[in-house]
Design an enzyme around this catalytic site. Structure first.
Site, PDB file in Angstrom:
ATOM      1  N   SER A  29       0.492  -1.191  -0.393  1.00 30.19           N
ATOM      2  CA  SER A  29       0.014   0.169  -0.272  1.00 30.19           C
ATOM      3  C   SER A  29       0.881   1.350  -0.184  1.00 30.19           C
ATOM      4  CB  SER A  29      -0.704  -0.212   1.108  1.00 30.19           C
ATOM      5  OG  SER A  29      -1.554  -0.862   1.126  1.00 30.19           O
ATOM      6  N   HIS A  60      -8.495  -1.393  -9.911  1.00 26.58           N
ATOM      7  CA  HIS A  60      -7.876  -1.113  -9.033  1.00 26.58           C
ATOM      8  C   HIS A  60      -6.583  -1.772  -9.301  1.00 26.58           C
ATOM      9  CE1 HIS A  60      -6.934  -0.772  -4.404  1.00 26.58           C
ATOM     10  NE2 HIS A  60      -6.532  -2.364  -4.402  1.00 26.58           N
ATOM     11  N   HIS A  82      -5.191  -9.484  -2.159  1.00 28.01           N
ATOM     12  CA  HIS A  82      -5.335  -9.477  -0.503  1.00 28.01           C
ATOM     13  C   HIS A  82      -6.327 -10.511  -0.611  1.00 28.01           C
ATOM     14  CE1 HIS A  82      -3.477  -5.392  -0.277  1.00 28.01           C
ATOM     15  NE2 HIS A  82      -2.686  -5.826   0.536  1.00 28.01           N
ATOM     16  N   TYR A  84      -8.372 -10.623   2.452  1.00 27.87           N
ATOM     17  CA  TYR A  84      -9.364  -9.877   2.357  1.00 27.87           C
ATOM     18  C   TYR A  84     -10.146  -9.622   1.854  1.00 27.87           C
ATOM     19  CZ  TYR A  84      -6.853  -5.318   2.163  1.00 27.87           C
ATOM     20  OH  TYR A  84      -6.452  -4.857   1.267  1.00 27.87           O
ATOM     21  N   GLU A  85      -9.662  -9.302   0.102  1.00 27.74           N
ATOM     22  CA  GLU A  85     -10.566  -8.600  -0.737  1.00 27.74           C
ATOM     23  C   GLU A  85     -11.130 -10.181  -1.743  1.00 27.74           C
ATOM     24  OE1 GLU A  85      -8.162  -6.648  -3.994  1.00 27.74           O
ATOM     25  OE2 GLU A  85      -6.716  -7.532  -2.334  1.00 27.74           O
ATOM     26  N   ALA A 112       2.603  -2.027   3.496  1.00 29.30           N
ATOM     27  CA  ALA A 112       2.209  -1.147   5.667  1.00 29.30           C
ATOM     28  C   ALA A 112       1.403  -1.536   6.781  1.00 29.30           C
ATOM     29  CB  ALA A 112       1.317   0.174   4.621  1.00 29.30           C
ATOM     30  N   MET A 210      -2.196  -6.874   7.177  1.00 29.67           N
ATOM     31  CA  MET A 210      -3.039  -7.767   6.381  1.00 29.67           C
ATOM     32  C   MET A 210      -2.589  -8.230   5.311  1.00 29.67           C
ATOM     33  SD  MET A 210      -6.277  -4.939   6.723  1.00 29.67           S
ATOM     34  CE  MET A 210      -6.698  -4.647   8.075  1.00 29.67           C
ATOM     35  N   SER A 211      -0.717  -8.518   4.922  1.00 30.55           N
ATOM     36  CA  SER A 211      -0.679  -9.458   4.229  1.00 30.55           C
ATOM     37  C   SER A 211       0.885 -10.168   3.972  1.00 30.55           C
ATOM     38  CB  SER A 211      -0.730  -7.991   2.385  1.00 30.55           C
ATOM     39  OG  SER A 211       0.392  -7.602   3.181  1.00 30.55           O
ATOM     40  N   ASN A 234       0.758   3.806  11.016  1.00 30.97           N
ATOM     41  CA  ASN A 234      -0.576   4.294  12.323  1.00 30.97           C
ATOM     42  C   ASN A 234       0.068   2.899  13.250  1.00 30.97           C
ATOM     43  OD1 ASN A 234      -1.337   2.014  10.602  1.00 30.97           O
ATOM     44  ND2 ASN A 234      -2.451   1.905  12.659  1.00 30.97           N
ATOM     45  N   HIS A 246      -8.041   4.310   6.787  1.00 33.40           N
ATOM     46  CA  HIS A 246      -7.311   3.914   5.458  1.00 33.40           C
ATOM     47  C   HIS A 246      -5.842   5.151   5.091  1.00 33.40           C
ATOM     48  CE1 HIS A 246      -5.531   1.309   2.619  1.00 33.40           C
ATOM     49  NE2 HIS A 246      -5.780   2.579   1.398  1.00 33.40           N
TER      50      HIS A 246
HETATM   51  N1  HPA Z   1      -3.621  -3.479  11.448  1.00 34.62           N
HETATM   52  C1  HPA Z   1      -3.859  -3.755  10.427  1.00 34.62           C
HETATM   53  N2  HPA Z   1      -3.574  -3.672   8.693  1.00 34.62           N
HETATM   54  C2  HPA Z   1      -2.470  -2.388   8.712  1.00 34.62           C
HETATM   55  C3  HPA Z   1      -2.819  -1.531  10.219  1.00 34.62           C
HETATM   56  C4  HPA Z   1      -3.575  -1.881  11.406  1.00 34.62           C
HETATM   57  O1  HPA Z   1      -3.359  -1.379  12.543  1.00 34.62           O
HETATM   58  N3  HPA Z   1      -2.246  -0.206   9.738  1.00 34.62           N
HETATM   59  C5  HPA Z   1      -1.464  -0.918   8.290  1.00 34.62           C
HETATM   60  N4  HPA Z   1      -2.488  -1.189   8.120  1.00 34.62           N
END
Ligand code: HPA
Length: 272
Positions: A29, A60, A82, A84-85, A112, A210-211, A234, A246
């Site tokens: 990302s 996308h 991903h 989750y997709e 990320a 998530m990857s 974050n 996001h």
């Molecule tokens: N949690 C899960 N996946 C993420 C996060 C998070 O805080 N930040 C970026 N991808």
């Protein structure tokens, strides 16, 4: 894993590219811009490649970018699939199998991630020293194809020690602070609850995302050496008194883009 699809994708790509890249890149990302720096590039949209997962999200679509990064031949995924997709883990990791067939022996994976360890800050780059698969899923579940790897692959050095040493030396030479830590894979797409983050902290996780873990698991099965870098985008849920978005993830990856790009380019030079 359907061998027929793998052969089709590999043959298709071999006809489209000249060289034999030994280094693969999976760009997460906000970090896909690195692929824009590849010169003499052959760009192939995922949807054009036989056997590749078909993107369901409009606008996308990602692409493979094959060419030279400062003179080093690389094959990059600009955008990944991903779990989750809704893709199966076979689909998520298919590009790694294809990279292996094309001759890739080293994989640099970026993502990320949310900072769990409170010594991390948004904007930090974190070298992944190990991972925790917190999902109960595994891309290797199912019949094992012996030509692809062993039934019970060792994961004790999932992230190659020599590559980690090179990453640390490179960061030092660039005077780029590089944190280290354990990456936890959750499926998403919901972010974690504060209680889940407290749990991950207790079990030894430093960052969460998530990857990455599916791709690295398959790469290790295939005997590919891996290096992982997280951009801490974050602080994970409950650490700061603010909701996760996001937008924050994307803003942070954009903020560190320049140093991230410089770091990966130098890394590729050192590894080649
Ligand atoms: N949690 C899960 N996946 C993420 C996060 C998070 O805080 N930040 C970026 N991808």
């Amino acid at each position: 894993m359907a061998m027929k699809q793998l052969n089709e994708a590999t043959n298709f790509l071999q006809q489209r590219i000249n060289g034999k890249p030994a280094i693969g890149l999976i760009l997460g990302s906000g970090l896909g811009v690195l692929a824009d720096e590849i010169t003499e590039a052959t760009k192939i949209k995922y949807e054009e490649i036989p056997g590749f997962p078909v993107s369901t999200v409009e606008g996308h679509a990602g692409q493979l970018v094959i060419g030279q990064l400062d003179g080093v031949e690389v094959i990059a995924m600009q955008g990944r699939f991903h779990y989750y997709e809704g893709y199966g883990l076979d689909a998520v990791t298919f590009p790694v199998r294809v990279m292996k067939e094309l001759g890739v022996s080293t994989l640099i994976v970026t993502n990320a991630a949310g900072g769990v360890n409170q010594s991390l800050e948004p904007g930090d780059l974190m070298l992944i020293t190990d991972h925790i698969n917190n999902t109960g899923q595994n891309p290797l579940i199912g019949e094992n194809v012996a030509e692809h790897g062993v039934r019970f692959p060792d994961m004790s050095t999932a992230y190659d020690r020599d590559l980690q040493a090179i990453a640390n030396q490179t960061a030092e030479a660039l005077e780029l602070p590089l944190k280290q830590g354990v990456y936890v894979w959750n499926t998403g797409p919901s972010y974690e609850t504060p209680a889940e983050i407290r749990m991950l902290d207790k079990v030894g996780g430093d960052a969460v995302g998530m990857s990455t873990v599916p791709e690295v698991t398959v790469a290790r099965h295939a005997g590919i050496k891996c290096l992982g870098i997280s951009c801490i985008s974050n602080m994970a849920a409950g650490i700061l008194d603010q909701p996760l978005t996001h937008d924050e993830v994307i803003e942070t990856t954009e903020r560190v883009r320049t140093s991230f790009l410089q770091f990966v380019k130098h890394l590729v030079q050192k590894i080649s």
